[in-house]
Design a protein around this motif. Structure first.
Motif, PDB file in Angstrom:
ATOM      1  N   LYS A 261       0.830  -1.208   0.000  1.00  0.00           N
ATOM      2  CA  LYS A 261       0.000   0.000   0.000  1.00  0.00           C
ATOM      3  C   LYS A 261       0.863   1.256   0.000  1.00  0.00           C
ATOM      4  N   ALA A 262       1.978   1.210   0.735  1.00  0.00           N
ATOM      5  CA  ALA A 262       2.880   2.364   0.798  1.00  0.00           C
ATOM      6  C   ALA A 262       3.470   2.669  -0.572  1.00  0.00           C
ATOM      7  N   ILE A 263       3.847   1.629  -1.291  1.00  0.00           N
ATOM      8  CA  ILE A 263       4.418   1.809  -2.629  1.00  0.00           C
ATOM      9  C   ILE A 263       3.388   2.424  -3.570  1.00  0.00           C
ATOM     10  N   TYR A 264       2.159   1.901  -3.547  1.00  0.00           N
ATOM     11  CA  TYR A 264       1.112   2.451  -4.407  1.00  0.00           C
ATOM     12  C   TYR A 264       0.793   3.901  -4.031  1.00  0.00           C
ATOM     13  N   SER A 265       0.792   4.182  -2.739  1.00  0.00           N
ATOM     14  CA  SER A 265       0.531   5.550  -2.285  1.00  0.00           C
ATOM     15  C   SER A 265       1.617   6.497  -2.779  1.00  0.00           C
ATOM     16  N   ALA A 266       2.880   6.049  -2.687  1.00  0.00           N
ATOM     17  CA  ALA A 266       4.004   6.876  -3.145  1.00  0.00           C
ATOM     18  C   ALA A 266       3.901   7.139  -4.646  1.00  0.00           C
ATOM     19  N   LEU A 267       3.576   6.107  -5.406  1.00  0.00           N
ATOM     20  CA  LEU A 267       3.463   6.276  -6.856  1.00  0.00           C
ATOM     21  C   LEU A 267       2.297   7.201  -7.209  1.00  0.00           C
ATOM     22  N   SER A 268       1.217   7.132  -6.432  1.00  0.00           N
ATOM     23  CA  SER A 268       0.061   7.994  -6.722  1.00  0.00           C
ATOM     24  C   SER A 268       0.379   9.455  -6.487  1.00  0.00           C
ATOM     25  N   LYS A 269       1.382   9.721  -5.655  1.00  0.00           N
ATOM     26  CA  LYS A 269       1.799  11.096  -5.385  1.00  0.00           C
ATOM     27  C   LYS A 269       2.880  11.569  -6.356  1.00  0.00           C
ATOM     28  N   ARG A 270       3.188  10.735  -7.333  1.00  0.00           N
ATOM     29  CA  ARG A 270       4.129  11.069  -8.403  1.00  0.00           C
ATOM     30  C   ARG A 270       5.519  11.426  -7.859  1.00  0.00           C
ATOM     31  N   VAL A 271       5.977  10.665  -6.873  1.00  0.00           N
ATOM     32  CA  VAL A 271       7.328  10.913  -6.356  1.00  0.00           C
ATOM     33  C   VAL A 271       8.352  10.614  -7.455  1.00  0.00           C
ATOM     34  N   ASP A 272       9.497  11.243  -7.353  1.00  0.00           N
ATOM     35  CA  ASP A 272      10.557  10.998  -8.345  1.00  0.00           C
ATOM     36  C   ASP A 272      11.320   9.715  -8.053  1.00  0.00           C
ATOM     37  N   GLY A 273      11.263   9.259  -6.803  1.00  0.00           N
ATOM     38  CA  GLY A 273      11.980   8.040  -6.451  1.00  0.00           C
ATOM     39  C   GLY A 273      11.567   7.545  -5.084  1.00  0.00           C
ATOM     40  N   ILE A 274      11.994   6.330  -4.760  1.00  0.00           N
ATOM     41  CA  ILE A 274      11.638   5.693  -3.487  1.00  0.00           C
ATOM     42  C   ILE A 274      12.898   5.104  -2.852  1.00  0.00           C
ATOM     43  N   ILE A 275      13.045   5.312  -1.557  1.00  0.00           N
ATOM     44  CA  ILE A 275      14.057   4.609  -0.766  1.00  0.00           C
ATOM     45  C   ILE A 275      13.293   3.676   0.162  1.00  0.00           C
ATOM     46  N   LEU A 276      13.609   2.397   0.074  1.00  0.00           N
ATOM     47  CA  LEU A 276      12.781   1.374   0.712  1.00  0.00           C
ATOM     48  C   LEU A 276      13.597   0.465   1.621  1.00  0.00           C
ATOM     49  N   PHE A 277      13.107   0.293   2.854  1.00  0.00           N
ATOM     50  CA  PHE A 277      13.612  -0.730   3.764  1.00  0.00           C
ATOM     51  C   PHE A 277      12.603  -1.877   3.682  1.00  0.00           C
ATOM     52  N   PRO A 278      12.860  -2.907   2.885  1.00  0.00           N
ATOM     53  CA  PRO A 278      11.812  -3.880   2.555  1.00  0.00           C
ATOM     54  C   PRO A 278      11.514  -4.872   3.678  1.00  0.00           C
ATOM     55  N   VAL A 279      10.266  -5.316   3.737  1.00  0.00           N
ATOM     56  CA  VAL A 279       9.835  -6.334   4.693  1.00  0.00           C
ATOM     57  C   VAL A 279      10.395  -7.699   4.290  1.00  0.00           C
TER      58      VAL A 279
END
Length: 336
Positions: A108-126
């Motif tokens: 859900k966090a990834i989809y939320s970030a993409l919906s906000k049109r971020v330029d990139g993501i830094i992820l600490f994955p589960v």
């Protein structure tokens, strides 16, 4: 409040709208004195730049999503702070989303970030699954993974030398005369948990100590579970003289559970944690720990992400780096 426009500032300063616009963007063809005056007037009038219009022109929102796996763990708060500082140097803003070590929430966090049109993501994955990572690759959004990595998926990542960290922690306890070492590790699907276990095994083997599977316990990485795990171990009468905890947060829970049961640290049990949270947060109870390069990792992660956003890394070129770890000896461990 009525929105202040460039025209309002132009009217107030006597400059053209174009000059005002270029001054606020720090363009070189506008003198420093003019820029300073126009910025002062804009600030006084309460002008707020229209970032939406700017992003439409540039194709960039100048935002990064940072998805943390457990915001209640100070380690991740420290990492978020350093990421924010590093991003600021590129004129980027971050916003933080917490997954709580829950794969569904991570998706859900990834989809939320993409919906906000971020330029990139830094992820600490589960790491309980990898479908969301595959989706990120397919979406072609720039992203960098921190702290963990996927053996079967090529991504940009920065991790610490967890094998070395596990080895140093276990070796230290053995050298303190503690051969029965309880290892409270994270779930096996977490890459750094597997790596730290390798280091644990390596140190035992090097010292000729037989591995007792009963001393290997897996606990939830989130806060609260280690306390119960230690209580269960104590009820079972399993003998141990040292504890290596997956994280400092788990180590503090362990210390609390032991001392509630009348077991003293380090007199009765030596204790080693992981992450060196006390490098930046001060607590009265000092724990021996494995130090990880938090600030370096954060800065490098932002740098790699900026290169990915700027297309200076080829599609088949990945930045994959292992940062060094070292043991920080404090009061929770000493020779028997």
């Amino acid at each position: 409040m009525q929105k202040v426009t460039l025209k309002d500032i132009a009217r107030e300063t006597g400059y053209s709208t174009n000059t005002v616009s270029r001054a606020l963007k720090d363009k070189d063809d506008i003198s420093e004195s003019t820029k300073s005056h126009i910025k002062d007037v804009a600030r006084r009038m309460g002008y707020i730049p229209n970032n939406v219009a700017s992003s439409l022109r540039s194709g960039l929102t100048k935002t990064i999503a940072v998805i943390l796996s457990d915001i209640s763990n100070p380690y991740f708060s420290i990492m978020a702070k350093h990421i924010e500082i590093a991003a600021r140097k590129y004129d980027y803003t971050i916003f933080v989303i917490n997954s709580g070590e829950d794969y569904y929430l991570e998706e859900k966090a990834i989809y939320s970030a993409l919906s906000k049109r971020v330029d990139g993501i830094i992820l600490f994955p589960v790491q309980e699954d990898n479908k969301d990572i595959k989706f990120l690759k397919e979406s072609q959004i720039p992203f960098v993974i921190l702290g963990r990595y996927f053996e079967d998926i090529q991504t940009d990542y920065l991790i610490t030398d967890d094998v070395k960290g596990g080895y140093l922690a276990t070796k230290h306890l053995i050298e303190c005369g503690r051969e029965r070492i309880l290892f409270l590790n994270g779930p096996s699907y977490v890459s750094c948990a597997r790596q730290r276990e390798k280091g644990y095994m390596q140190a035992l083997k090097e010292k000729g100590i037989e591995v007792d599977p009963d001393l290997l316990k897996r606990v939830s990485i989130t806060t609260g579970s280690a306390y119960s795990a230690v209580k269960e171990v104590l009820k079972s009468n399993l003998k141990f003289s040292g504890i290596f905890a997956f994280s400092d947060v788990i180590a503090w829970e362990v210390a609390y559970a032991l001392e509630q049961s009348g077991i003293n640290i380090p007199e009765d049990v030596g204790l080693v944690g992981y992450d060196n949270i006390q490098s930046q947060l001060y607590f009265p109870y000092e724990i021996t720990t494995v130090d990880t390069s938090k600030e370096i990792m954060a800065y490098k992660a932002v740098e790699v992400l900026m290169r990915r956003i700027g297309n200076s890394l080829k599609d088949d070129e990945y930045h994959q780096e292992i940062l060094d770890t070292e043991l920080i000896i404090r009061g929770s461990s000493k020779d028997i």
